[in-house]
Write a protein that holds these residues in place. Structure first.
Motif, PDB file in Angstrom:
ATOM      1  N   LEU A   1       9.478   4.837 -27.371  1.00  0.00           N
ATOM      2  CA  LEU A   1       8.639   6.604 -28.061  1.00  0.00           C
ATOM      3  C   LEU A   1      10.124   7.321 -28.080  1.00  0.00           C
ATOM      4  N   MET A   2      11.138   6.293 -28.763  1.00  0.00           N
ATOM      5  CA  MET A   2      12.444   7.022 -29.524  1.00  0.00           C
ATOM      6  C   MET A   2      12.496   6.600 -30.485  1.00  0.00           C
ATOM      7  N   PRO A   3      12.352   7.085 -31.554  1.00  0.00           N
ATOM      8  CA  PRO A   3      13.006   6.634 -32.980  1.00  0.00           C
ATOM      9  C   PRO A   3      14.795   6.324 -33.112  1.00  0.00           C
ATOM     10  N   GLU A   4      14.503   5.747 -34.099  1.00  0.00           N
ATOM     11  CA  GLU A   4      15.939   4.939 -35.156  1.00  0.00           C
ATOM     12  C   GLU A   4      17.045   5.927 -34.901  1.00  0.00           C
ATOM     13  N   LEU A   5      18.374   5.893 -33.769  1.00  0.00           N
ATOM     14  CA  LEU A   5      19.355   7.325 -34.130  1.00  0.00           C
ATOM     15  C   LEU A   5      20.219   6.704 -35.112  1.00  0.00           C
ATOM     16  N   THR A   6      20.641   5.315 -35.023  1.00  0.00           N
ATOM     17  CA  THR A   6      22.422   4.997 -35.517  1.00  0.00           C
ATOM     18  C   THR A   6      21.853   4.946 -36.971  1.00  0.00           C
ATOM     19  N   GLN A   7      22.835   4.509 -37.600  1.00  0.00           N
ATOM     20  CA  GLN A   7      23.035   4.364 -39.488  1.00  0.00           C
ATOM     21  C   GLN A   7      22.429   5.466 -39.408  1.00  0.00           C
ATOM     22  N   LYS A   8      23.157   6.846 -39.261  1.00  0.00           N
ATOM     23  CA  LYS A   8      23.512   8.288 -40.067  1.00  0.00           C
ATOM     24  C   LYS A   8      24.308   8.820 -40.577  1.00  0.00           C
ATOM     25  N   VAL A   9      23.946   9.527 -41.078  1.00  0.00           N
ATOM     26  CA  VAL A   9      25.390   9.888 -42.318  1.00  0.00           C
ATOM     27  C   VAL A   9      25.737  11.171 -41.788  1.00  0.00           C
ATOM     28  N   ALA A  10      26.757  11.630 -41.328  1.00  0.00           N
ATOM     29  CA  ALA A  10      26.881  12.394 -40.116  1.00  0.00           C
ATOM     30  C   ALA A  10      26.915  13.975 -40.830  1.00  0.00           C
ATOM     31  N   GLU A  11      27.357  13.753 -42.124  1.00  0.00           N
ATOM     32  CA  GLU A  11      26.997  15.074 -42.658  1.00  0.00           C
ATOM     33  C   GLU A  11      25.200  15.404 -43.681  1.00  0.00           C
ATOM     34  N   GLN A  12      24.873  14.889 -43.176  1.00  0.00           N
ATOM     35  CA  GLN A  12      23.698  14.782 -43.759  1.00  0.00           C
ATOM     36  C   GLN A  12      22.351  14.955 -42.827  1.00  0.00           C
ATOM     37  N   VAL A  13      21.306  15.757 -43.120  1.00  0.00           N
ATOM     38  CA  VAL A  13      20.314  16.470 -42.380  1.00  0.00           C
ATOM     39  C   VAL A  13      19.350  15.438 -42.537  1.00  0.00           C
ATOM     40  N   TYR A  14      18.440  15.615 -41.083  1.00  0.00           N
ATOM     41  CA  TYR A  14      17.206  14.584 -41.576  1.00  0.00           C
ATOM     42  C   TYR A  14      16.621  15.364 -40.422  1.00  0.00           C
ATOM     43  N   LEU A  15      14.823  14.797 -41.070  1.00  0.00           N
ATOM     44  CA  LEU A  15      14.406  15.871 -40.994  1.00  0.00           C
ATOM     45  C   LEU A  15      13.141  14.152 -39.943  1.00  0.00           C
ATOM     46  N   TYR A  16      12.881  15.405 -38.308  1.00  0.00           N
ATOM     47  CA  TYR A  16      11.867  14.278 -37.801  1.00  0.00           C
ATOM     48  C   TYR A  16      10.332  14.522 -37.995  1.00  0.00           C
ATOM     49  N   GLU A  17      10.319  13.545 -37.939  1.00  0.00           N
ATOM     50  CA  GLU A  17       8.090  13.048 -38.745  1.00  0.00           C
ATOM     51  C   GLU A  17       7.539  12.130 -37.238  1.00  0.00           C
ATOM     52  N   ALA A  18       7.198  12.542 -36.243  1.00  0.00           N
ATOM     53  CA  ALA A  18       5.801  12.084 -35.485  1.00  0.00           C
ATOM     54  C   ALA A  18       5.625  10.801 -36.343  1.00  0.00           C
ATOM     55  N   GLU A  19       4.559  10.289 -37.406  1.00  0.00           N
ATOM     56  CA  GLU A  19       4.820   9.532 -38.131  1.00  0.00           C
ATOM     57  C   GLU A  19       5.378   8.644 -38.906  1.00  0.00           C
ATOM     58  N   THR A  20       6.583   9.359 -38.884  1.00  0.00           N
ATOM     59  CA  THR A  20       7.421   8.081 -40.220  1.00  0.00           C
ATOM     60  C   THR A  20       9.523   8.220 -38.934  1.00  0.00           C
TER      61      THR A  20
ATOM     62  N   PHE B   1      12.673   9.869 -38.849  1.00  0.00           N
ATOM     63  CA  PHE B   1      13.946  10.235 -39.517  1.00  0.00           C
ATOM     64  C   PHE B   1      13.636   9.399 -40.799  1.00  0.00           C
ATOM     65  N   ARG B   2      14.329  11.360 -41.833  1.00  0.00           N
ATOM     66  CA  ARG B   2      14.393  10.724 -43.334  1.00  0.00           C
ATOM     67  C   ARG B   2      15.312  12.249 -43.821  1.00  0.00           C
ATOM     68  N   PRO B   3      15.895  11.972 -44.759  1.00  0.00           N
ATOM     69  CA  PRO B   3      17.043  12.843 -45.478  1.00  0.00           C
ATOM     70  C   PRO B   3      16.319  14.167 -45.800  1.00  0.00           C
ATOM     71  N   LEU B   4      16.693  15.299 -45.805  1.00  0.00           N
ATOM     72  CA  LEU B   4      16.621  16.096 -47.401  1.00  0.00           C
ATOM     73  C   LEU B   4      17.528  16.473 -47.324  1.00  0.00           C
ATOM     74  N   SER B   5      17.404  16.778 -48.822  1.00  0.00           N
ATOM     75  CA  SER B   5      18.792  17.736 -49.768  1.00  0.00           C
ATOM     76  C   SER B   5      18.559  19.251 -49.347  1.00  0.00           C
ATOM     77  N   GLN B   6      17.074  19.918 -49.261  1.00  0.00           N
ATOM     78  CA  GLN B   6      16.453  21.516 -48.938  1.00  0.00           C
ATOM     79  C   GLN B   6      15.822  21.587 -47.305  1.00  0.00           C
ATOM     80  N   VAL B   7      16.390  22.049 -46.437  1.00  0.00           N
ATOM     81  CA  VAL B   7      15.730  22.599 -45.276  1.00  0.00           C
ATOM     82  C   VAL B   7      14.922  23.916 -46.360  1.00  0.00           C
ATOM     83  N   SER B   8      13.566  23.656 -45.392  1.00  0.00           N
ATOM     84  CA  SER B   8      12.900  25.204 -45.736  1.00  0.00           C
ATOM     85  C   SER B   8      13.053  25.792 -43.840  1.00  0.00           C
ATOM     86  N   GLU B   9      12.516  26.815 -44.276  1.00  0.00           N
ATOM     87  CA  GLU B   9      13.046  27.796 -42.380  1.00  0.00           C
ATOM     88  C   GLU B   9      11.514  26.811 -42.035  1.00  0.00           C
TER      89      GLU B   9
END
Length: 228
Positions: A144-163, A165-173
């Motif tokens: 049940l644990m999504p892949e946590l490695t191979q990430k860019v340190a300063e990048q923000v990622y959005l967790y979505e249950a179906e897919t 983590f995916r990187p975001l350029s902008q984050v909404s509230e």
């Protein structure tokens, strides 16, 4: 012929019929096993004093159905005397195992991490870090644990249950509760909770993953935390 003894801990017990108990065990070789401890609520029962949480046991059972009949339960070490927050955390760990594990699905590595988290709770040195480590290992073992490695340190990622983590350029509230820095995700992958921000990120992530795994049904141990 004597029944084979198996290493186990009690996860949960409740009254069953007039004098018995229905007990869920976490066993080293067989995963979660439920068994009826006949007569265990009688004052003179040999099983009564053994069926306690946080006691390492050697148990044996019989029966062909999924619900077994407990034959023996013998402590092999003293009870871990958890108290206060450590006790509540121990109950939380037990409830997670009881609710999320399938019957007779062995996870010997998880059994080792269960012993680890109990010892860490007993020491009370870093309860939060120990809980996050256990939750991580539990979810990983159960797939049940999504892949946590191979990430860019300063990048923000959005967790979505179906897919995942995916990187975001902008984050909404409304996305903020499910957003994580790559540096925190990689630290969680290594169970490195030295930084307070990593601990906070791990708590948010584990809560979301566990709630989804439980189909958003409440945990009794969380209710106890709130009441305390």
């Amino acid at each position: 012929m004597a029944a084979e003894q198996k290493a186990a801990y009690v996860l949960h017990s409740r009254p069953y019929r007039d004098t018995s108990l229905l007990v869920d065990f976490f066993t080293l070789e067989h995963g979660r096993v439920s068994a009826v401890a006949k007569g265990a609520r009688r004052p003179n029962s040999k099983l009564r004093s053994s069926i306690q949480s946080f006691v390492p046991l050697q148990i044996s059972w019989g029966g062909r159905s999924e619900l077994k009949s407990l034959l023996t339960a013998e402590p092999v070490a003293p009870t871990l005397l958890l108290k206060g927050n450590a006790l509540l955390c121990g109950l939380y760990v037990n409830e997670l195992l009881d609710r999320l594990m399938l019957p007779f699905d062995p996870h010997p590595q998880l059994y080792v991490f269960y012993q680890y988290v109990l010892n860490e709770l007993l020491s009370e040195e870093d309860i939060e870090g120990a809980l996050r480590t256990f939750e991580h290992r539990l979810l990983t073992e159960l797939g049940l644990m999504p892949e946590l490695t191979q990430k860019v340190a300063e990048q923000v990622y959005l967790y979505e249950a179906e897919t995942g983590f995916r990187p975001l350029s902008q984050v909404s509230e409304h996305q903020k509760p499910s957003c994580f820095y790559g540096s925190h995700l990689m630290a969680i992958a290594e169970d490195d909770y030295n930084e307070i921000q990593t601990k906070r990120a791990a708590k948010r992530l584990m809560r979301q993953l566990i709630d989804r795994a439980l189909n958003y049904k409440p945990l009794r141990s969380r209710d106890l935390f709130q009441k305390m």
